[in-house]
Design a protein around this motif. Sequence first.
Motif, short mmCIF file in Angstrom:
data_model
loop_
_atom_site.label_atom_id
_atom_site.label_comp_id
_atom_site.label_asym_id
_atom_site.label_seq_id
_atom_site.Cartn_x
_atom_site.Cartn_y
_atom_site.Cartn_z
N LEU A 84 4.45 -9.22 -25.77
CA LEU A 84 4.02 -7.94 -26.32
C LEU A 84 5.23 -7.05 -26.63
CD1 LEU A 84 0.90 -7.03 -24.14
CD2 LEU A 84 0.92 -7.74 -26.51
N ASP A 85 6.23 -7.03 -25.73
CA ASP A 85 7.43 -6.21 -25.96
C ASP A 85 8.22 -6.72 -27.17
OD1 ASP A 85 6.81 -4.53 -23.90
OD2 ASP A 85 8.11 -5.55 -22.44
N LYS A 86 8.32 -8.06 -27.26
CA LYS A 86 9.04 -8.64 -28.38
C LYS A 86 8.34 -8.30 -29.70
CE LYS A 86 10.52 -13.07 -30.21
NZ LYS A 86 10.40 -14.49 -30.16
N GLN B 280 -1.22 -2.76 -36.30
CA GLN B 280 -0.78 -3.85 -35.42
C GLN B 280 -0.23 -3.30 -34.11
OE1 GLN B 280 1.93 -6.45 -37.50
NE2 GLN B 280 0.46 -6.93 -39.11
N LEU B 281 0.51 -2.16 -34.19
CA LEU B 281 1.02 -1.53 -32.96
C LEU B 281 -0.14 -1.06 -32.08
CD1 LEU B 281 4.07 0.56 -34.25
CD2 LEU B 281 4.15 -1.30 -32.59
N ALA C 219 -3.57 -2.12 -27.20
CA ALA C 219 -4.87 -2.44 -26.62
C ALA C 219 -4.92 -3.86 -26.05
CB ALA C 219 -5.95 -2.28 -27.69
N ASP C 220 -3.94 -4.69 -26.37
CA ASP C 220 -3.93 -6.08 -25.90
C ASP C 220 -3.50 -6.12 -24.43
OD1 ASP C 220 -3.82 -8.80 -25.57
OD2 ASP C 220 -2.27 -9.14 -27.08
N THR C 221 -4.38 -6.57 -23.63
CA THR C 221 -4.08 -6.69 -22.19
C THR C 221 -4.03 -8.16 -21.78
OG1 THR C 221 -6.46 -6.48 -21.73
CG2 THR C 221 -5.10 -4.49 -21.57
#
Length: 169
Positions: free
Chosen positions: A145-147, A130-131, A136-138
């Motif tokens: 994303l940080d949360k 998941q990390l 890779a999630d843009t």
Amino acid sequence: MSAKPFFDFRPGILLPAALAVWVSGCATTDCDPGRGGFIRGIGCSASGSYGQRQQQMQSTISREQQTQAGLQSAYAQANQAAIETDAQRQAAEKQYAGLQGDIDALNARLAQSKSKKKDLSREIKGVQNQLDLLKADTMSPRAELDKRRAELDRRLKELEREVDLARGK
């Protein structure tokens, strides 16, 4: 002419001679006054062979009684040793059963620990995947994303603590 008999019978000489031969014969054989009649009984008693026979039989009985007492003592010692050995065997079997129970419990804990380790390893891999997906999630907003990354990092640390606990650290 009167014929002289071949054997001159004189009771005064013949009877004592016969008794002497008979008594001396009794001295060389087992004398038992109970056998052979009155005359033989007197001869055995007079010669002393009956007393000797009685003493021999008494010493044989004494030796046999001593042997029997020794055998009874050896039997009692062997019996006591067998009782003690049996008690030791029972104590060892009880101790073995206790140790076997401990081994079985440890094996069960080990199997449980291995199973938990597999589950934790699977979960850690899932969190790491998941990390990797988050990296890779843009498309998602940066705050989200940080949360999400912070939650996954926290979960990863929890899993690592559980792994350490499972290892006994």
